[in-house]
Design a protein around this motif. Structure first.
Motif, short mmCIF file in Angstrom:
data_model
loop_
_atom_site.label_atom_id
_atom_site.label_comp_id
_atom_site.label_asym_id
_atom_site.label_seq_id
_atom_site.Cartn_x
_atom_site.Cartn_y
_atom_site.Cartn_z
N SER A 190 -4.15 -30.35 -26.63
CA SER A 190 -2.76 -30.26 -27.11
C SER A 190 -2.63 -30.45 -28.61
N GLY A 191 -3.65 -31.05 -29.23
CA GLY A 191 -3.55 -31.36 -30.65
C GLY A 191 -2.78 -32.65 -30.93
N ARG A 192 -2.28 -33.27 -29.90
CA ARG A 192 -1.54 -34.53 -30.07
C ARG A 192 -2.46 -35.62 -30.63
N VAL A 193 -1.99 -36.31 -31.67
CA VAL A 193 -2.73 -37.48 -32.15
C VAL A 193 -2.50 -38.60 -31.16
N LEU A 194 -3.57 -39.11 -30.58
CA LEU A 194 -3.46 -40.05 -29.47
C LEU A 194 -3.45 -41.51 -29.92
N GLY A 212 0.91 -46.93 -21.22
CA GLY A 212 0.99 -45.91 -20.18
C GLY A 212 1.52 -44.58 -20.67
N ARG A 213 1.61 -44.44 -21.99
CA ARG A 213 2.05 -43.16 -22.56
C ARG A 213 0.85 -42.33 -23.00
N GLN A 214 1.12 -41.03 -23.17
CA GLN A 214 0.04 -40.14 -23.61
C GLN A 214 -0.57 -40.61 -24.93
N SER A 215 0.32 -40.89 -25.89
CA SER A 215 -0.10 -41.25 -27.24
C SER A 215 0.46 -42.60 -27.63
N CYS A 216 -0.28 -43.30 -28.49
CA CYS A 216 0.23 -44.56 -29.04
C CYS A 216 1.38 -44.33 -30.01
N PHE A 217 1.51 -43.10 -30.50
CA PHE A 217 2.55 -42.81 -31.51
C PHE A 217 3.81 -42.30 -30.81
N ARG A 243 6.39 -41.30 -37.26
CA ARG A 243 6.16 -42.04 -36.02
C ARG A 243 5.37 -43.31 -36.31
N LEU A 244 5.56 -44.29 -35.44
CA LEU A 244 4.85 -45.57 -35.55
C LEU A 244 4.09 -45.79 -34.25
N ASP A 245 2.93 -46.40 -34.33
CA ASP A 245 2.15 -46.58 -33.10
C ASP A 245 2.57 -47.85 -32.35
N PRO A 287 -12.15 -46.30 -40.21
CA PRO A 287 -11.01 -45.93 -39.39
C PRO A 287 -11.26 -44.64 -38.64
N VAL A 288 -10.74 -44.57 -37.41
CA VAL A 288 -10.98 -43.42 -36.54
C VAL A 288 -9.67 -42.93 -35.94
N ILE A 289 -9.44 -41.64 -36.04
CA ILE A 289 -8.28 -41.00 -35.44
C ILE A 289 -8.77 -40.22 -34.23
N ALA A 290 -8.12 -40.42 -33.09
CA ALA A 290 -8.47 -39.64 -31.89
C ALA A 290 -7.36 -38.63 -31.62
N GLN A 291 -7.76 -37.36 -31.54
CA GLN A 291 -6.81 -36.28 -31.32
C GLN A 291 -7.16 -35.57 -30.02
N ASP A 292 -6.15 -35.24 -29.23
CA ASP A 292 -6.39 -34.52 -27.99
C ASP A 292 -6.85 -33.09 -28.31
N ALA A 293 -8.02 -32.74 -27.81
CA ALA A 293 -8.62 -31.44 -28.15
C ALA A 293 -7.80 -30.28 -27.59
#
Lengths: 134, 134
Positions: A32-36, A105-110, B82-84, A24-30
């Motif tokens: 803003s810190g937002r989990v993407l 079309g949103r910044q993050s999937c969450f 939050r949910l993705d 599993p892989v988590i992608a985080q915006d470097a």
């Protein structure tokens, strides 16, 4: 010596791949810190990610390599790769091209927040999926 | 009417549980934005998390509910769930008591960074595991 064999660097062997050969892989915006987003990689996609500096996932639904942004242009440039204490989860720090990680079309999937016992969309659509994929 | 049945709120039904009845969960520090850990929840643990406001995971290795902090005191107070977009990954914003999420005594479980083809520990141990669990 078998020179045709694919390279098998130790850092890939250090990962505890699951029974399907995925991690599993988590992608985080470097920035803003937002989990993407959250996705999966197999050995090949992780090796490609490290080699190219752009996130390549394994699409479980499509059963093939998925270079993030291949359709949308929303490529993820990888600034850093981290591994967790159990060696079975990867965290990417990424620069998200276009500022949009989600196929909606949103910044993050969450973007859905639990409020009063319901999941409610809490983030704006920055670009319509039609404009992204049309 | 069967009044003995466990409640089954819609927001729990909205989640796409995997074949084992689990959902992956990312815990992020609400203050710093640091991704602290990755774990799993089943339906019961997620319901308890929402009801108590403290993170309760499902330990796959131990096959039981795992109230984060039950041994260490490093409880996670949940500020937001939050949910993705696919409905199959949860993101928690938490206040991490003690500032330590990892069993190694580090802030985050993601303390190993890929550098020059090797995973290198990049974060300090804030408290020794002996002091946490001893």
């Amino acid at each position: 010596m078998n020179t045709t064999q694919a390279p098998s660097p130790q850092w890939l062997d250090d990962i505890r791949w699951n029974s399907e050969g995925l991690v599993p892989v988590i992608a985080q915006d470097a920035g803003s810190g937002r989990v993407l987003m959250f996705a999966w990689m197999n050995r090949e996609s992780l090796a490609l990610t490290a080699a190219t500096g752009e996130a390549v996932y394994w699409s479980r639904s499509r059963g093939r390599l998925w270079r993030k942004g291949e359709s949308s242009g929303h490529v993820q440039r990888v600034r850093e790769l981290r591994l967790d204490c159990d060696g079975d989860v990867i965290l990417l720090q990424v620069e998200q091209l276009g500022g949009i990680a989600c196929h909606t079309g949103r910044q993050s999937c969450f973007y859905s927040v639990l409020r009063d016992g319901r999941w409610e969309p809490a983030d704006p659509v920055l670009k319509s999926p039609e404009d992204i994929y049309g």
